[in-house]
Design a protein around this motif. Structure first.
Motif, mmCIF file in Angstrom:
data_model
loop_
_atom_site.group_PDB
_atom_site.id
_atom_site.type_symbol
_atom_site.label_atom_id
_atom_site.label_comp_id
_atom_site.label_asym_id
_atom_site.label_seq_id
_atom_site.Cartn_x
_atom_site.Cartn_y
_atom_site.Cartn_z
ATOM 1 N N CYS A 15 0.817 -1.166 -0.106
ATOM 2 C CA CYS A 15 -0.061 0.020 -0.051
ATOM 3 C C CYS A 15 0.995 1.153 0.099
ATOM 4 O O CYS A 15 1.680 1.375 0.810
ATOM 5 C CB CYS A 15 -0.976 -0.147 1.108
ATOM 6 N N SER A 17 -0.050 4.204 0.734
ATOM 7 C CA SER A 17 -0.143 5.188 1.911
ATOM 8 C C SER A 17 0.482 4.595 3.212
ATOM 9 O O SER A 17 0.902 5.343 3.898
ATOM 10 C CB SER A 17 -1.929 5.169 2.306
ATOM 11 N N ALA A 20 1.431 -1.382 4.030
ATOM 12 C CA ALA A 20 0.649 -2.595 4.426
ATOM 13 C C ALA A 20 1.006 -3.529 3.166
ATOM 14 O O ALA A 20 0.772 -3.162 1.892
ATOM 15 C CB ALA A 20 -0.516 -2.712 4.708
ATOM 16 N N CYS A 32 -5.487 0.702 5.903
ATOM 17 C CA CYS A 32 -5.918 2.334 5.751
ATOM 18 C C CYS A 32 -6.945 2.462 4.867
ATOM 19 O O CYS A 32 -7.489 3.578 4.682
ATOM 20 C CB CYS A 32 -4.659 3.103 5.698
#
Ligand SMILES: [Zn+2]
Length: 76
Positions: A15, A17, A20, A32
Motif C-alpha cells: 500500500c 499510503s 501494508a 488504511c
C-alpha cells in the motif's frame, strides 16, 4: 538462515499510503483503506500487537508491512 527473505518473489504488493502488504489481487488496503499500491517494495515487518518494534517503527496497527515502498517512504 539468510538474513533477508527473497521478498520480491512473494505475491504481495505494498500500500502506498501505509506500506501494508496485501495479496496481488486485493483492491483496497485492509489497514488504511487506500487504493494505491506498488509492486516495488522491499523488506517485511510483521506487527502482531503493540510490541516494542511496532512503536519503534511507528506502526500503530497490526499487519504485515513493507519497510521500503518505492516513491513513498523508507523506514529505518
Ligand atoms: Zn494502507
Amino acid at each position: 538462515m539468510p538474513a533477508r527473505a527473497p521478498t520480491k518473489r512473494m505475491p504481495y504488493k505494498a500500500c502506498k499510503s501505509c506500506g501494508a502488504l496485501v495479496p496481488k489481487d486485493a483492491t483496497v488496503c485492509p489497514v488504511c483503506g487506500g487504493t494505491s499500491f506498488v509492486d516495488d517494495w522491499d523488506g517485511i515487518v510483521v506487527i502482531l500487537d503493540n510490541s516494542e518494534l511496532a512503536s519503534r517503527l511507528k506502526f500503530s496497527k497490526k499487519g504485515t508491512f513493507a519497510l521500503k515502498v518505492a516513491g513513498s517512504y523508507t523506514f529505518k
